[in-house]
Design an enzyme around this catalytic site. Structure first.
Site, short mmCIF file in Angstrom:
data_model
loop_
_atom_site.label_atom_id
_atom_site.label_comp_id
_atom_site.label_asym_id
_atom_site.label_seq_id
_atom_site.Cartn_x
_atom_site.Cartn_y
_atom_site.Cartn_z
N ASP A 191 24.71 31.14 -0.41
CA ASP A 191 23.77 32.05 0.24
C ASP A 191 24.61 33.27 0.56
O ASP A 191 25.42 33.25 1.48
CB ASP A 191 23.21 31.40 1.52
N HIS A 192 24.42 34.32 -0.22
CA HIS A 192 25.36 35.45 -0.11
C HIS A 192 25.37 36.07 1.28
O HIS A 192 26.33 36.73 1.67
CB HIS A 192 25.06 36.51 -1.18
N HIS A 209 18.40 32.58 4.43
CA HIS A 209 19.23 33.56 5.15
C HIS A 209 19.07 33.46 6.67
O HIS A 209 20.03 33.38 7.42
CB HIS A 209 18.86 35.00 4.77
#
Lengths: 374, 515
Positions: free
Chosen positions: B202-203, B265
């Site tokens: 999950d960047h 996120h």
């Protein structure tokens, strides 16, 4: 990045002058913009002479771009015969979204040899509380060999950052700094260590046991070539290698002003190290050959390393392996210092390496190490 | 680097400040695709510029497109020139390009994996790579099963208990589109890889300021004593995007902002903000604490969804003075779409620390600006000494952690206005990464790729955390599916959301922050 005008002032006026600079910047803000100060450290920059002080001043904007700080340039001017201290202040700021941000309050002090104590008392009153203080030693003289001037400023610093490149007598400098470090709790850091990072990285990776099994344990010779003034760099790299690999220095011999030979012992046999200085070129390690003997069913072989352009290249002796390289990430001096300022704790690896450098220096001294420019 | 390997290499020991990326081949599934070009290759190039890649390193782009090595290098170069945070340096590029290769193959064919295996085996010895591989699935979720079983069945996965050579698999979000499908994806992944070989990326968690949440909370002693329901009134998390769906409309139509932003996120962000202190920075310790938090989220009951969650869709409006189309007018969006582009919700964390503290979340597309932040609003002082007149009430302290842009944090405190009267005025103490440190922060993908190469899973999602977050989201999805709504509330593009979102928070006597 903006900066204000400079003019000489009475040292006791420094704080007042700084306040005036702040007020002036505030007055010029539009629409109620605010002026803020970003400060991570106090940085004292010690310089030998006017020319070096001017050079230091030029580095400040780039230093504070990476590490906002109150910066004090401390310039020892030989021709100042009295103990008078001259001062001026300026600031460096930049525009942020909704206001001006002062990234450096820049204070310059000029003093003669007799004025160091007086200058130190001014510095003491100007250090921002609750922020670490670093002494960046720009002088080419090893700090611990500078005597009263170093003694005046060093106690105020949490960290002393110096650069052994260009030291006239590296063994003496190494010994002096390690001795000083043993007697003081202040963190010391040699910028040469940061320059060696790509060398340490490529050696670590290319000699990894997964690539060349057992090579590190079977090293029997190293040949290193460096440019003028780079002997301290070579010294530190070899100190790191030797300390990591558990080698013991036996003797060191300066066979000429250009060559040093060390003999080490290791659990697997003797190691011969030859260090050669070139007459010209940049102050850096140019090339290196590490050779290892056969053993454990593995053949004898070697690896060559060469600094070419912006890379250190590795050429394995085993031609089935492909050459590799690592960028040297050239950084300005002030960028290296900014990076180091963020690492205030001592680096155990560096400490171990300089301790080993000291052991290496001791054996070289006993064999009449050269004192000419290295 | 595992301890075993570090111990084996005495030159690697003692380097406490650095990550140790290990010698490996990175195989990018979908190597000729958008993610590869925009993010992965530029990130690798920037790591190379900083000298952070291992020297024993190769990249193989693997995709169905017919490309030669040279054509793949041109593709990579174009990606770097257009998307890298630093300009292409010719000398560095020449060196970097020598590590890039391409292998054409259809993910569904066993022969493609055999060819990939042969290609890797041909390339690796040249670089001194002992067979360690990192497979990055930069592909649509529908291909995950095909690829992981293809890898396993072709013998391209190292045994789970083997230190070296290793195999690691990086999977992009979304992991599933609901709880059941997420479980299905996890089952497939775990049929082929051990959990410690899996890196669900999950960047968002790779962003410097997200990591700073942990540093701020647990590296300072002044915040943690206040970090509980006794002192915190409520928390607001905002993730606003200025753009509409644009080129992602095809994907977004099937997802919606709840799946696209909240499930991953935002819940990951919340878990860092609200988790209990870890006893070590080891990956599994941090991941356990994050999981604990997700498991403490008060379940959303289906009959409460309408009261706790607002969804909406942007209608036509203005963005920075220009006409902005409504969602249903976007290309590749159905004219009767009920996909939500905005969500506001209220949730509670049922544990000792957070009991009774509402957490408000809002996220949407086509909002006035791109901004992400977590704002912690503290309770009012227990007894009002100042500003007792209702015209100028004393404003509560707010600690805002800004994720983007202007990464940093600010603290709103009350201070006396100069003058004979005692009047308290709120001022903001502001710390900005960019202006304080000056240096460019690395992109999230740089940090995360380096972590995978180093075998550090701290910033990646574990199977149980993925399923826990879907478990919490699922009742909302079910309630929406059951409602059969044909029209969602609307908000004009370029606004902060629908009136219903304001009512949601207003009902508790609060207001959304003005950003």
């Amino acid at each position: 990045m903006n900066h204000s005008v400079e003019h000489y002032i009475d040292p006791v006026e420094i704080e007042r002058e700084l306040a005036a600079i702040w007020a002036s910047i505030s007055r010029h803000q539009k629409d109620g913009g605010t002026v803020t100060r970003a400060s991570m450290s106090n940085v004292m920059m010690f310089c030998d002479g006017e020319e070096q002080a001017l050079d230091a001043a030029e580095r400040i904007p780039r230093l504070v771009q990476h590490h906002p700080a109150r910066v004090l340039v401390l310039a020892l001017i030989d021709e100042h015969s009295t103990d008078e201290v001259r001062a001026w202040v300026t600031s460096h700021s930049r525009q942020t979204g909704d206001g001006q941000q002062v990234c450096a309050e820049h204070i310059e002090l000029r003093f003669g040899a007799g004025g160091a104590e007086r200058a130190a008392s001014i510095v003491r009153s100007l250090l921002i509380s609750d922020l670490p203080a670093a002494l960046w030693w720009l002088s080419p003289r090893p700090p611990a060999l500078t005597g009263p001037v170093f003694d005046a400023f060093a106690p105020m610093a949490n960290q002393i950052i110096y650069d052994s490149i260009g030291w006239a007598d590296p063994p003496r400098g190494v010994l002096a700094m390690t001795q000083w470090s043993k007697n003081n709790r202040t963190v010391i850091f040699n910028l040469a260590w940061r320059r060696l990072k790509p060398w340490r990285r490529i050696l670590s990776q290319s000699l990894s046991p997964t690539i060349v099994p057992g090579a590190l344990q079977r090293i029997d010779s190293i040949e290193l070539h460096h440019g003028p003034h780079a002997l301290p760099l070579a010294w530190l790299l070899l100190g790191w290698l030797a300390s990591r690999l558990d080698w013991k220095p036996q003797k060191g011999l300066a066979t000429s002003g250009k060559q040093l030979i060390w003999q080490f012992t290791s659990p697997n046999g003797p190691i011969r190290i030859a260090v050669h200085r070139r007459d010209e070129g940049p102050p850096r390690i140019d090339r290196m050959r590490i050779a290892w003997r056969s053993g454990d069913g593995q053949p004898a072989s070697h690896a060559d390393y060469q600094h070419e352009g912006h890379h250190i290249r590795h050429f394995p002796g085993d031609t089935t392996l492909r050459p590799s390289s690592i960028p040297t990430v050239d950084q300005r001096l002030e960028q290296m210092v900014a990076a180091q300022l963020a690492h205030r704790a001592g680096d155990a690896l560096f400490t171990a390496s300089i301790a080993f450098s000291e052991a290496m220096a001791k054996v070289v001294k006993s064999a009449n190490a050269p004192t000419a420019s290295q | 680097m595992t301890e075993t390997d570090a111990d084996a290499n005495p030159l690697m020991t003692g380097r406490s400040e650095e990550l140790f990326p290990q010698a490996c081949t990175l195989v990018i599934f979908g190597g000729a695709g958008d993610l590869s070009k925009r993010k992965l290759i530029p990130a690798l190039y920037n790591l190379a510029l900083d000298g952070l890649l291992p020297t024993q390193f190769a990249v193989i782009g693997f995709a169905i497109d017919e490309l030669s090595d040279e054509a793949f290098r041109d593709f990579a170069r174009d990606g770097i020139e257009r998307f890298s945070r630093r300009q292409l340096d010719e000398e560095e590029w020449q060196d970097f390009a020598e590590h890039l290769f391409y292998q054409q193959g259809d993910f569904g064919e066993a022969a493609a994996y055999a060819a990939l295996k042969a290609r890797a085996a041909e390339i690796e010895p040249r670089f001194g790579i002992a067979g360690s591989r990192l497979y990055y699935l930069a592909i649509p979720p529908s291909f995950i099963d095909t690829c992981v079983f293809g890898l396993r069945d072709s013998g391209l996965v190292a045994p789970a208990d083997q230190d070296l050579p290793f195999t690691r698999l990086v999977v992009e979000k979304p992991i599933g589109r609901d709880l059941e499908s997420a479980r299905g994806v996890n089952r497939s992944l775990q049929a082929c890889f051990a959990e410690h070989q899996l890196y669900r990326i999950d960047h968002y968690l790779g962003k410097e300021t997200v990591q700073n949440i942990l540093a701020m909370r647990f590296g300072n002693s002044i915040f943690e004593p206040l970090w509980n329901s006794k002192h915190i009134d409520h928390v607001q998390i905002t993730v606003a995007e200025a753009e509409g769906v644009g080129t992602r409309a095809g994907y977004f139509e099937t997802a919606g902002v709840l799946r696209d932003m909240v499930q991953n996120h935002i819940l990951q962000l919340l878990s860092l903000v609200a988790m209990e202190p870890p006893w070590s920075m080891r990956a599994d310790v941090i991941r356990d604490r994050r999981l604990d938090l997700l498991q403490c989220l008060r379940p959303m009951l289906s009959h409460e969804v309408d009261r706790q969650v607002v969804r909406a869709q942007y209608a036509s409006g203005f963005f920075r003075g220009k006409d902005a189309p409504g969602y249903r007018r976007e290309e590749r969006v159905a004219a009767d779409s009920t996909t939500e582009t905005f969500v506001a919700l209220r949730l509670f964390i049922d544990n000792w620390r957070w009991a009774g503290v509402p957490i408000y979340i809002r996220t949407g597309k086509a909002m006035p600006k791109r901004v992400s932040e977590v704002a912690v609003q503290f309770k009012a002082v227990p007894h009002m000494l100042f500003n007792t007149d209702t015209d100028h009430p004393l404003e509560p302290n707010v600690l805002a952690l800004r994720i983007q842009p202007d990464e940093g944090l600010s603290l709103r405190i009350g201070t006396k206005l100069p003058g004979p009267k005692v009047k308290i005025y709120p001022v903001k103490m502001d710390f900005r990464y960019g202006s304080t440190f000056g240096d460019q922060s690395p992109e999230a993908y740089e940090r995360l790729l380096l972590d995978v190469m180093a075998g550090d899973a701290t910033l990646f999602m574990r199977d149980d955390a993925v399923e826990a977050s879907w478990h919490w989201i699922q009742p909302i999805l079910d309630a929406w599916a059951a409602s059969g709504e044909r029209w969602l509330p609307e908000y004009p593009a370029g606004s902060w959301g629908p009136i219903e979102a304001d009512r949601l928070i207003d009902a508790d006597g609060h207001a959304w922050r003005r950003l």
